[in-house]
Design a protein around this motif. Structure first.
Motif, PDB file in Angstrom:
ATOM      1  N   GLY A 250       0.804  -1.213   0.000  1.00  0.00           N
ATOM      2  CA  GLY A 250       0.000   0.000   0.000  1.00  0.00           C
ATOM      3  C   GLY A 250       0.835   1.260   0.000  1.00  0.00           C
ATOM      4  O   GLY A 250       0.521   2.235  -0.701  1.00  0.00           O
ATOM      5  N   LEU A 251       1.921   1.249   0.759  1.00  0.00           N
ATOM      6  CA  LEU A 251       2.774   2.438   0.822  1.00  0.00           C
ATOM      7  C   LEU A 251       3.456   2.701  -0.521  1.00  0.00           C
ATOM      8  O   LEU A 251       3.526   3.852  -0.973  1.00  0.00           O
ATOM      9  N   TYR A 252       3.944   1.649  -1.155  1.00  0.00           N
ATOM     10  CA  TYR A 252       4.588   1.866  -2.448  1.00  0.00           C
ATOM     11  C   TYR A 252       3.562   2.318  -3.488  1.00  0.00           C
ATOM     12  O   TYR A 252       3.875   3.130  -4.368  1.00  0.00           O
ATOM     13  N   ALA A 253       2.333   1.818  -3.396  1.00  0.00           N
ATOM     14  CA  ALA A 253       1.286   2.251  -4.328  1.00  0.00           C
ATOM     15  C   ALA A 253       1.027   3.751  -4.183  1.00  0.00           C
ATOM     16  O   ALA A 253       0.860   4.457  -5.188  1.00  0.00           O
ATOM     17  N   ILE A 254       1.004   4.246  -2.964  1.00  0.00           N
ATOM     18  CA  ILE A 254       0.835   5.691  -2.761  1.00  0.00           C
ATOM     19  C   ILE A 254       1.969   6.444  -3.461  1.00  0.00           C
ATOM     20  O   ILE A 254       1.743   7.406  -4.204  1.00  0.00           O
ATOM     21  N   HIS A 255       3.191   5.999  -3.222  1.00  0.00           N
ATOM     22  CA  HIS A 255       4.349   6.694  -3.784  1.00  0.00           C
ATOM     23  C   HIS A 255       4.294   6.739  -5.307  1.00  0.00           C
ATOM     24  O   HIS A 255       4.474   7.803  -5.912  1.00  0.00           O
ATOM     25  N   ARG A 256       4.032   5.603  -5.931  1.00  0.00           N
ATOM     26  CA  ARG A 256       4.037   5.544  -7.393  1.00  0.00           C
ATOM     27  C   ARG A 256       2.869   6.315  -8.002  1.00  0.00           C
ATOM     28  O   ARG A 256       3.058   7.094  -8.947  1.00  0.00           O
ATOM     29  N   LEU A 257       1.682   6.108  -7.476  1.00  0.00           N
ATOM     30  CA  LEU A 257       0.496   6.705  -8.095  1.00  0.00           C
ATOM     31  C   LEU A 257       0.424   8.202  -7.845  1.00  0.00           C
ATOM     32  O   LEU A 257       0.010   8.972  -8.718  1.00  0.00           O
ATOM     33  N   ARG A 258       0.846   8.617  -6.678  1.00  0.00           N
ATOM     34  CA  ARG A 258       0.872  10.050  -6.396  1.00  0.00           C
ATOM     35  C   ARG A 258       1.853  10.737  -7.328  1.00  0.00           C
ATOM     36  O   ARG A 258       1.612  11.859  -7.809  1.00  0.00           O
ATOM     37  N   GLY A 259       2.953  10.051  -7.622  1.00  0.00           N
ATOM     38  CA  GLY A 259       3.937  10.615  -8.532  1.00  0.00           C
ATOM     39  C   GLY A 259       3.415  10.760  -9.946  1.00  0.00           C
ATOM     40  O   GLY A 259       3.942  11.566 -10.727  1.00  0.00           O
ATOM     41  N   LEU A 260       2.388   9.990 -10.287  1.00  0.00           N
ATOM     42  CA  LEU A 260       1.771  10.080 -11.616  1.00  0.00           C
ATOM     43  C   LEU A 260       0.598  11.053 -11.641  1.00  0.00           C
ATOM     44  O   LEU A 260      -0.058  11.212 -12.669  1.00  0.00           O
ATOM     45  N   GLY A 261       0.325  11.689 -10.507  1.00  0.00           N
ATOM     46  CA  GLY A 261      -0.740  12.688 -10.464  1.00  0.00           C
ATOM     47  C   GLY A 261      -2.099  12.165 -10.037  1.00  0.00           C
ATOM     48  O   GLY A 261      -3.092  12.907 -10.083  1.00  0.00           O
ATOM     49  N   PHE A 262      -2.180  10.918  -9.601  1.00  0.00           N
ATOM     50  CA  PHE A 262      -3.459  10.361  -9.157  1.00  0.00           C
ATOM     51  C   PHE A 262      -3.709  10.735  -7.692  1.00  0.00           C
ATOM     52  O   PHE A 262      -2.815  10.587  -6.845  1.00  0.00           O
ATOM     53  N   LYS A 263      -4.900  11.188  -7.411  1.00  0.00           N
ATOM     54  CA  LYS A 263      -5.291  11.457  -6.032  1.00  0.00           C
ATOM     55  C   LYS A 263      -5.528  10.114  -5.351  1.00  0.00           C
ATOM     56  O   LYS A 263      -6.466   9.393  -5.695  1.00  0.00           O
ATOM     57  N   THR A 264      -4.669   9.799  -4.398  1.00  0.00           N
ATOM     58  CA  THR A 264      -4.618   8.445  -3.835  1.00  0.00           C
ATOM     59  C   THR A 264      -4.653   8.502  -2.315  1.00  0.00           C
ATOM     60  O   THR A 264      -4.055   9.394  -1.702  1.00  0.00           O
ATOM     61  N   ARG A 265      -5.344   7.567  -1.718  1.00  0.00           N
ATOM     62  CA  ARG A 265      -5.323   7.447  -0.260  1.00  0.00           C
ATOM     63  C   ARG A 265      -5.384   5.967   0.099  1.00  0.00           C
ATOM     64  O   ARG A 265      -6.112   5.194  -0.530  1.00  0.00           O
ATOM     65  N   ALA A 266      -4.626   5.579   1.114  1.00  0.00           N
ATOM     66  CA  ALA A 266      -4.655   4.206   1.617  1.00  0.00           C
ATOM     67  C   ALA A 266      -5.428   4.156   2.920  1.00  0.00           C
ATOM     68  O   ALA A 266      -5.314   5.056   3.763  1.00  0.00           O
ATOM     69  N   PHE A 267      -6.196   3.109   3.087  1.00  0.00           N
ATOM     70  CA  PHE A 267      -7.021   2.917   4.285  1.00  0.00           C
ATOM     71  C   PHE A 267      -6.509   1.680   5.014  1.00  0.00           C
ATOM     72  O   PHE A 267      -6.463   0.585   4.459  1.00  0.00           O
ATOM     73  N   GLU A 268      -6.103   1.883   6.261  1.00  0.00           N
ATOM     74  CA  GLU A 268      -5.427   0.848   7.032  1.00  0.00           C
ATOM     75  C   GLU A 268      -6.200   0.552   8.322  1.00  0.00           C
ATOM     76  O   GLU A 268      -6.534   1.464   9.081  1.00  0.00           O
ATOM     77  N   ALA A 269      -6.471  -0.738   8.552  1.00  0.00           N
ATOM     78  CA  ALA A 269      -7.232  -1.131   9.743  1.00  0.00           C
ATOM     79  C   ALA A 269      -6.433  -0.931  11.025  1.00  0.00           C
ATOM     80  O   ALA A 269      -7.013  -0.686  12.091  1.00  0.00           O
TER      81      ALA A 269
END
Length: 540
Positions: A24-43
């Protein structure tokens, strides 16, 4: 860091990520870098995934520290120093927290938030996610970074609620730790987590009873402080080491692709190799030492016999040694465990091994554990009974696809995916290291990065081409599942009752879930799919 939204308005995102572990953390890094508004939800109340939850004594990675780390940033690789050859849970969690802070990822992580439902709106081509505390999220895309070993399995033993002592599960261990000094302790389970915790609990307990149903093969980690010269040499060649790892079977460098059968060499030469690997420590060397280690029963038996001999040479009591010696599955077909002093622990006078295959556990009593033979009085019980692996976390969420089908219903006969990344009928949803991918049969961070990179490139392409819907083709999915099964059936893996086939979960369909043709083969296939216009996906 985002907090739960008190106004309960719908949270609008490009990408919703479920889970804030390594994936999830790497997904935030990559997608945010591409301009996607991204948020991860963690229990959980912190990031880290399996390394946040698994705080049991002895929790440690079975891949070397220098390999088990992110490769996406060279400065990060160079600046971080690991204190040990094989890192402990606190060391890995500290690393993950460092990465989250260094790349400012926490501002797009919402903690203490469990996703309960995820529904695809076929008219809007968006996912609607609902949390257990009543929030609603709307996102164009949904990435399930829920992890492969994140749903602890607490066995439903009769009477567990009557136990007057304290009980614990390896995947739900108290953050403050547990002091077993002077206590009578029972450990139930001898898989990886049990093998790691048993030597440490034995050092504290007045007496330790280990309840074993199935003996597992375990190899010595030969762990120790990080060799500084080796660390410097590794870091000087990190790029080439990573490139090498990407072409191997398990995603780990330093183990050349084998070119010989175990049966082509002399007994003396083969034994010398096994001795060298035993002294070197680790499991990858054994798994990749010969071309037929995992496909020929005769070849596999040469290594199994060697390890059985080692067990008998360490454990002084012949009856105990016999119980600890695996005979019901080829070596490596279950998770090949690593240990520090595991077999030596059974030479301690305060440790007893209880064979619950011949005398099964009948119930947990107020005073302890009752088997078919006798009752064992205990002050504490540690369950090392594993997880509902690979599919458990996804099945816990009420996920509904384009036509309202529940993912759990689609997977009732076993998981079906395309490349282990997408599921037909569930558009715009992606799984990180899902069933049907190398995932758990690889260096996990390698597979996480590869999946997130592949999905990120796909979403970038979709954005540029104004594609609103990405869906796996049913035939492509069916063909991939058949291919995964065909590859597995050509190996010894299905011979074992392992969590790879869900054997530890009552009622779970027996299906071999990982893709075992190797990391290098899988990467090439994924690259070919992308180069061919994302063959097998319907883009609209």
């Amino acid at each position: 860091m985002s907090q739960a939204n008190p106004a309960k308005e719908v949270i609008q995102l490009d990408v919703a990520v479920v889970g804030a572990g390594l994936g999830g953390l790497y997904a935030i890094h990559r997608l945010r870098g591409l301009g996607f508004k991204t948020r991860a939800f963690e229990a959980g109340s912190g990031v880290g995934g399996t390394w946040f939850w698994n705080k049991y004594p002895g929790a440690r990675c079975d891949i070397e520290s220098l390999e088990y780390s992110y490769s996406f940033d060279d400065d990060l690789q160079q600046e971080w120093s690991w204190p040990e050859r094989y890192s402990t849970q606190p060391q890995i969690l500290a690393y993950i927290q460092h990465v989250a802070q260094r790349f400012d990822l926490m501002r797009d992580v919402q903690l203490n938030t469990r996703i309960a439902e995820a529904t695809f709106d076929a008219d809007l081509n968006r996912w609607t996610l609902k949390t257990s505390n009543g929030e609603t999220i709307s996102a164009r895309f949904c990435i399930m970074a829920t992890g492969n070993l994140s749903t602890p399995r607490v066995p439903d033993f009769k009477g567990i609620g009557t136990f007057e002592g304290r009980w614990y599960h390896s995947g739900m261990w108290p953050a403050e730790g547990v002091d077993f000094t002077g206590k009578r302790v029972g450990v139930i389970g001898t898989g990886s987590s049990g093998i790691q915790m048993i030597p440490l609990i034995a050092q504290q307990a007045k007496h330790l009873h280990v309840f074993q149903r199935t003996a597992n093969f375990s190899l010595p980690a030969q762990n120790g402080p990080m060799d500084l010269e080796r660390e410097q040499a590794f870091k000087a060649n990190y790029r080439s080491r990573r490139d090498e790892a990407r072409q191997t079977g398990f995603g780990v460098s330093g183990y050349p692709v084998p070119i010989q059968s175990a049966l082509e060499v002399s007994d003396d030469e083969r034994r010398e190799k096994y001795e060298t690997l035993w002294d070197r420590g680790g499991s990858i060397g054994f798994l990749s030492c010969y071309t037929d280690f995992l496909v020929s029963e005769e070849a596999n038996e040469t290594a199994a016999a060697f390890v059985r001999e080692k067990i008998r040479s360490v454990v002084k009591n012949p009856k105990v040694a016999a119980l600890l010696t695996p005979t019901d599955h080829p070596i490596g077909t279950k998770r090949l465990c690593l240990d520090t002093g595991y077999y030596e622990t059974y030479n301690r006078p305060n440790v007893s091994l209880v064979d619950v295959r011949s005398a099964p556990i009948q119930e947990i009593t107020p005073k302890g554990v009752r088997t078919a033979d006798q009752e064992y009085e205990l002050d504490a019980i540690a369950f090392a009974t594993g997880f509902d692996a690979m599919t458990g976390a996804l099945r816990e969420i009420d996920i509904r696809g384009a036509d309202g089908t529940h993912l759990a219903d689609k997977w009732v006969g076993g998981p079906m995916t395309y490349l282990g990344i997408m599921v037909a009928g569930f558009p715009n949803m992606f799984i990180v290291t899902g069933p049907g991918s190398p995932g758990v049969k690889s260096q996990m961070i390698h597979s996480i990065e590869q999946h997130v990179d592949w999905v990120s490139d796909l979403l970038k392409t979709a954005s540029e081409r104004q594609i609103r819907r990405i869906e796996a083709d049913t035939d492509a999915e069916s063909n991939w599942v058949s291919h995964v099964n065909e590859v597995a059936d050509g190996t010894l893996y299905p011979r074992a009752n392992s969590w790879y086939v869900g054997a530890n979960i009552p009622g779970k369909p027996r299906v071999f879930m990982p893709y075992v043709a190797g990391v290098g083969v899988y990467r090439k296939l994924c690259d070919e799919v992308a180069a061919d216009g994302y063959r097998g996906l319907k883009l609209s």
